[in-house]
Design an enzyme around this catalytic site. Sequence first.
Site, PDB file in Angstrom:
ATOM      1  N   SER A 113       0.801  -1.226   0.000  1.00  0.00           N
ATOM      2  CA  SER A 113       0.000   0.000   0.000  1.00  0.00           C
ATOM      3  C   SER A 113       0.830   1.272   0.000  1.00  0.00           C
ATOM      4  CB  SER A 113      -0.957  -0.047   1.185  1.00  0.00           C
ATOM      5  OG  SER A 113      -1.879   0.992   1.083  1.00  0.00           O
ATOM      6  N   HIS A 114       0.717   2.046   1.071  1.00  0.00           N
ATOM      7  CA  HIS A 114       1.350   3.362   1.138  1.00  0.00           C
ATOM      8  C   HIS A 114       2.816   3.281   1.558  1.00  0.00           C
ATOM      9  CE1 HIS A 114      -0.216   2.049   4.931  1.00  0.00           C
ATOM     10  NE2 HIS A 114       0.613   2.856   5.546  1.00  0.00           N
ATOM     11  N   ASP A 277      -2.821   6.214  -3.348  1.00  0.00           N
ATOM     12  CA  ASP A 277      -1.656   5.555  -2.752  1.00  0.00           C
ATOM     13  C   ASP A 277      -1.119   4.426  -3.629  1.00  0.00           C
ATOM     14  OD1 ASP A 277      -3.696   3.732  -2.370  1.00  0.00           O
ATOM     15  OD2 ASP A 277      -2.927   3.041  -0.445  1.00  0.00           O
ATOM     16  N   ASP A 279      -1.461   1.187  -3.881  1.00  0.00           N
ATOM     17  CA  ASP A 279      -2.345   0.191  -4.481  1.00  0.00           C
ATOM     18  C   ASP A 279      -3.700   0.756  -4.879  1.00  0.00           C
ATOM     19  OD1 ASP A 279      -2.924   0.548  -1.768  1.00  0.00           O
ATOM     20  OD2 ASP A 279      -3.837  -1.427  -1.594  1.00  0.00           O
ATOM     21  N   ASP A 281      -6.173   2.304  -3.259  1.00  0.00           N
ATOM     22  CA  ASP A 281      -7.405   2.261  -2.473  1.00  0.00           C
ATOM     23  C   ASP A 281      -7.631   3.516  -1.633  1.00  0.00           C
ATOM     24  OD1 ASP A 281      -5.413   1.670  -0.670  1.00  0.00           O
ATOM     25  OD2 ASP A 281      -6.257  -0.241  -0.005  1.00  0.00           O
ATOM     26  N   ARG A 282      -6.631   4.381  -1.541  1.00  0.00           N
ATOM     27  CA  ARG A 282      -6.822   5.593  -0.738  1.00  0.00           C
ATOM     28  C   ARG A 282      -6.959   6.830  -1.614  1.00  0.00           C
ATOM     29  NH1 ARG A 282      -2.956   5.416   4.463  1.00  0.00           N
ATOM     30  NH2 ARG A 282      -3.120   3.199   4.884  1.00  0.00           N
ATOM     31  N   LYS A 376     -11.686  -0.200  -0.017  1.00  0.00           N
ATOM     32  CA  LYS A 376     -11.744   1.239  -0.208  1.00  0.00           C
ATOM     33  C   LYS A 376     -11.275   1.538  -1.629  1.00  0.00           C
ATOM     34  CE  LYS A 376      -7.490   1.847   2.558  1.00  0.00           C
ATOM     35  NZ  LYS A 376      -7.273   0.563   3.234  1.00  0.00           N
TER      36      LYS A 376
HETATM   37  C1  VG1 Z   1      -3.410   1.829   8.204  1.00  0.00           C
HETATM   38  C2  VG1 Z   1      -4.582   2.771   8.359  1.00  0.00           C
HETATM   39  C3  VG1 Z   1      -5.878   1.995   8.238  1.00  0.00           C
HETATM   40  C4  VG1 Z   1      -5.893   1.241   6.900  1.00  0.00           C
HETATM   41  C5  VG1 Z   1      -4.660   0.372   6.784  1.00  0.00           C
HETATM   42  C6  VG1 Z   1      -4.564  -0.312   5.434  1.00  0.00           C
HETATM   43  O1  VG1 Z   1      -3.435   0.869   9.231  1.00  0.00           O
HETATM   44  O2  VG1 Z   1      -4.527   3.443   9.585  1.00  0.00           O
HETATM   45  O3  VG1 Z   1      -6.963   2.884   8.332  1.00  0.00           O
HETATM   46  O4  VG1 Z   1      -7.033   0.440   6.800  1.00  0.00           O
HETATM   47  O5  VG1 Z   1      -3.490   1.166   6.950  1.00  0.00           O
HETATM   48  O6  VG1 Z   1      -4.629   0.620   4.415  1.00  0.00           O
HETATM   49  P1  VG1 Z   1      -2.558   0.961  10.563  1.00  0.00           P
HETATM   50  O7  VG1 Z   1      -2.809  -0.321  11.285  1.00  0.00           O
HETATM   51  O8  VG1 Z   1      -1.129   1.168  10.116  1.00  0.00           O
HETATM   52  O9  VG1 Z   1      -3.051   2.162  11.281  1.00  0.00           O
HETATM   53  V1  VG1 Z   1      -3.860   0.306   2.938  1.00  0.00           V
HETATM   54  O10 VG1 Z   1      -4.148   1.597   1.971  1.00  0.00           O
HETATM   55  O11 VG1 Z   1      -2.462  -0.209   3.475  1.00  0.00           O
HETATM   56  O12 VG1 Z   1      -4.566  -1.142   2.391  1.00  0.00           O
HETATM   57 CO    CO Z   2      -3.635   1.209   0.124  1.00  0.00          CO
END
Ligand code: VG1
Ligand code: CO
Length: 543
Positions: A113-114, A277, A279, A281-282, A376
């Site tokens: 992801s990010h 981001d 992947d 989804d954000r 998302k």
């Molecule tokens: C983070 C965010 C959470 C989100 C998760 C996955 O998790 O706070 O809201 O669902 O990333 O997002 P954490 O446990 O680090 O707070 V993504 O865009 O990685 O699929």
């Molecule tokens: Co993501």
Amino acid sequence: MTIETRQTKPFDDQKPGTSGLRKKVPHFQQENYVENFVQSIFDVAPKEPSKTLILGGDGRFFNREVIGRVIAMAAANDCEHVVVGQGGILSTPAASNLIRKRGAFGGIILSASHNPGGPNEDFGIKFNTANGGPAPESVTGAIFERTKAISAYRIDPDISVDLETLGETDLGDLIVEVVDPVADYAALMEELFDFGKIRDLFESGFTMAFDAMHAVTGPYAHEIFEKRLCAPEGTVRNGTPKEDFGGHHPDPNLVHAKTLYNDMMRSDGPDFGAASDGDGDRNLIIGKHIYVTPSDSLAVLAANAKHAKAYADGLKGIARSMPTSAAADRVAEAMGLPIYETPTGWKFFGNLLDEGYVTICGEESAGTGADHVREKDGLWAVLLWLAILASRKQSVRGILEEHWQQFGRNYYARHDFEEVEKPVAERFMAELTAMLPQLGGKAAEGFQVRSATDFAYKDPVDGSVTEHQGIRIRFEDGSRAVFRLSGTGTVGATLRVYLERFAPGPDGLDRDVGEMLDPLIEAVDALVGYRRAIGRMEPDVVT
Ligand code: VG1
Ligand code: CO
């Protein structure tokens, strides 16, 4: 086909976090590390309603290699059909859509992801179930148990697939189908939104900057915004996916999307700014001269969803993760809609969406989505904003200010303290938990505690209970502070502190966020001493 069973030994650290298994690339490169986890998924996931698997990733370093290994293992694990995005690419929402559309038993999404990408950066493997959503705790728990007991994995070592050529390859017991990663997703978006209206908006001279952050949304954004919606070329920035995201973190926040933010603060800048981001989804939304917090964005989208074709008949309900601000609650209350508060992570929205309890969901971390998929969806949120802007013919600022007038304003920020030593962070959380019974009624700096609790969630559909999802301290004036440890980081621990203060209006709606939250921070620190406990005065990232 030649199926080989290869001996292996378990690893003890393959517990999926908030969003799948995430580690540094060299960690994943250990012999059998990927194979063990993938075999555990295959062992646990029921092949229902079909033996079709969806496969893709965000294109980061190591993506292609793992795609190849998963296909070779799928062939030896009773899969009949693997649908893979061309070049191994699929955004997370596009993968979710394909799982649903193809009636697959699930999908394997390769992404961190990010988090940054590259040979020494992050990688991740996530399993989504047949509804298209991230596997629920019952499944991730079973996968983890399996990883601890695994002794062999199955693979067909002779299989290699050309990921560039679209179409089907029949490998005997397995058909591998390489699909255009964008086509089905773009078609879904055209079903949900009136593209003609948004096209008119761009034709009227409205300008937008979309920062794909060298991540997976580039090809999707070029196709949807520039080709189908006729936004001028150049609307999409950093639109070519790179294995290392150009050396940046593909995290759409004010730190990593600073250039976009700066442009949006200029008078001659675009009317509307957005980013996504790694992947896809954000989403990050910025208007001219105004940043929209994700919590506010969820509230505005919910209040205005009727402006889009798909939601013209209204919403069934709204859900938000617990640390997300209560702005959406005020909308739900005013509209007479049910509101649900879930733990962090999209998997907790799955049942609510499947049962039709809610239409729209959101998280403070820039995730918003609806019942069209079970993830998302960054571009969906951008399109919903565009549909609203096209219909209301107002600026983002105008819409936001009217929203606050009507519903009040939830001033909000998240402070991230990164790479805290794990034992230090864990000790602090344990001490804080132990402190909870004494906090009730206490006061500091003019803020009086109404309640202090360790958040647990009971799923209203299947009754499952998930505990220890964050410490929530609520104050008499409606302010709130939440503490939780991140479940997606790969180095040390990240402590997230979420701060919120409500102004009912009509006055006090244009205060500086920092000024509003500073007294709350001092009060919370006086009560629980978090800065001293972790040895940090200032957060690394404020969003
Ligand atoms: C983070 C965010 C959470 C989100 C998760 C996955 O998790 O706070 O809201 O669902 O990333 O997002 P954490 O446990 O680090 O707070 V993504 O865009 O990685 O699929
Ligand atoms: Co993501």
